[in-house]
Design a protein around this motif. Sequence first.
Motif, PDB file in Angstrom:
ATOM      1  N   GLY A 191       0.831  -1.195   0.000  1.00  0.00           N
ATOM      2  CA  GLY A 191       0.000   0.000   0.000  1.00  0.00           C
ATOM      3  C   GLY A 191       0.862   1.241   0.000  1.00  0.00           C
ATOM      4  O   GLY A 191       2.096   1.171  -0.007  1.00  0.00           O
ATOM      5  N   ALA A 250      -4.827   0.951  -0.717  1.00  0.00           N
ATOM      6  CA  ALA A 250      -4.439  -0.365  -1.219  1.00  0.00           C
ATOM      7  C   ALA A 250      -5.548  -0.923  -2.111  1.00  0.00           C
ATOM      8  O   ALA A 250      -6.718  -0.581  -1.926  1.00  0.00           O
ATOM      9  CB  ALA A 250      -4.165  -1.314  -0.053  1.00  0.00           C
ATOM     10  N   PRO A 251      -5.200  -1.758  -3.100  1.00  0.00           N
ATOM     11  CA  PRO A 251      -3.839  -2.146  -3.475  1.00  0.00           C
ATOM     12  C   PRO A 251      -3.092  -0.970  -4.091  1.00  0.00           C
ATOM     13  O   PRO A 251      -3.715  -0.062  -4.654  1.00  0.00           O
ATOM     14  CB  PRO A 251      -4.063  -3.269  -4.488  1.00  0.00           C
ATOM     15  CG  PRO A 251      -5.400  -2.964  -5.094  1.00  0.00           C
ATOM     16  CD  PRO A 251      -6.219  -2.388  -3.975  1.00  0.00           C
ATOM     17  N   PRO A 252      -1.766  -0.962  -4.000  1.00  0.00           N
ATOM     18  CA  PRO A 252      -1.002   0.177  -4.504  1.00  0.00           C
ATOM     19  C   PRO A 252      -0.942   0.193  -6.031  1.00  0.00           C
ATOM     20  O   PRO A 252      -0.970  -0.862  -6.667  1.00  0.00           O
ATOM     21  CB  PRO A 252       0.388  -0.065  -3.912  1.00  0.00           C
ATOM     22  CG  PRO A 252       0.477  -1.561  -3.789  1.00  0.00           C
ATOM     23  CD  PRO A 252      -0.904  -2.013  -3.414  1.00  0.00           C
TER      24      PRO A 252
END
Length: 224
Positions: free
Chosen positions: A49, A94-96
């Motif tokens: 993240g 997140a997700p990154p």
Amino acid sequence: MQHRTVDELMTRNVVQVRPDTPFKEIVKELAENDVTAVPVVARDGRVIGVVSEADLMRKSADQPDPFGRVPVPNLEEWERAKAEGARAEELMSAPPVCARPEWNVVETARLMTVQGVKRLPVVDEADRLLGIISRADILRVFLRDDSAIRDEIHRDLLRRTLGLAPSEVIADVKDGQVTLTGSVEARSLIPVIERLCRSVDGVVAVHQRLTYANDDTGGRFPAP
């Protein structure tokens, strides 16, 4: 002729935090390192993240205000959870959204624009952190010397790619702006040259004063 890659431009010494890093420690890392976001990295090196100033600001915006001059923001449930978070894993986005080292500046800039982010963690095939690339890193291509841009246009574009003789087309570059002068055999080649010049890293604008010997466009292009 190739665009610069993320691997060439990224910052490798990355400020990062762990999933259990406390809120105040994250704020301290941002302030001491003069950054606006940090990747959250698991113990195996995977990026899970990103915590940005925007994520942290939700806590301030959600605090009681005795004066009440500005209404309390109407936070959605997931935003409320972030506002109440105390550790990186509770605060992070997140997700990154990540980049790969082999990507070029064009596709990276497009992803940043589409996602509305200012920087991207750079990861390998296993999502392990390699570096970070920011808008400022990408904009560094516009700091290229005019002479380097001119040499790339003459050598890689006009000579090697298009096979033009040095006397046919000359590119003058000043402050990243390219001015093309000379003459080509076919009129249809002029927009091709312009398009290729615009694709060179560091080019701000392209102006052409090219003439042609034969009009092979059938009148499809307006007169120059």
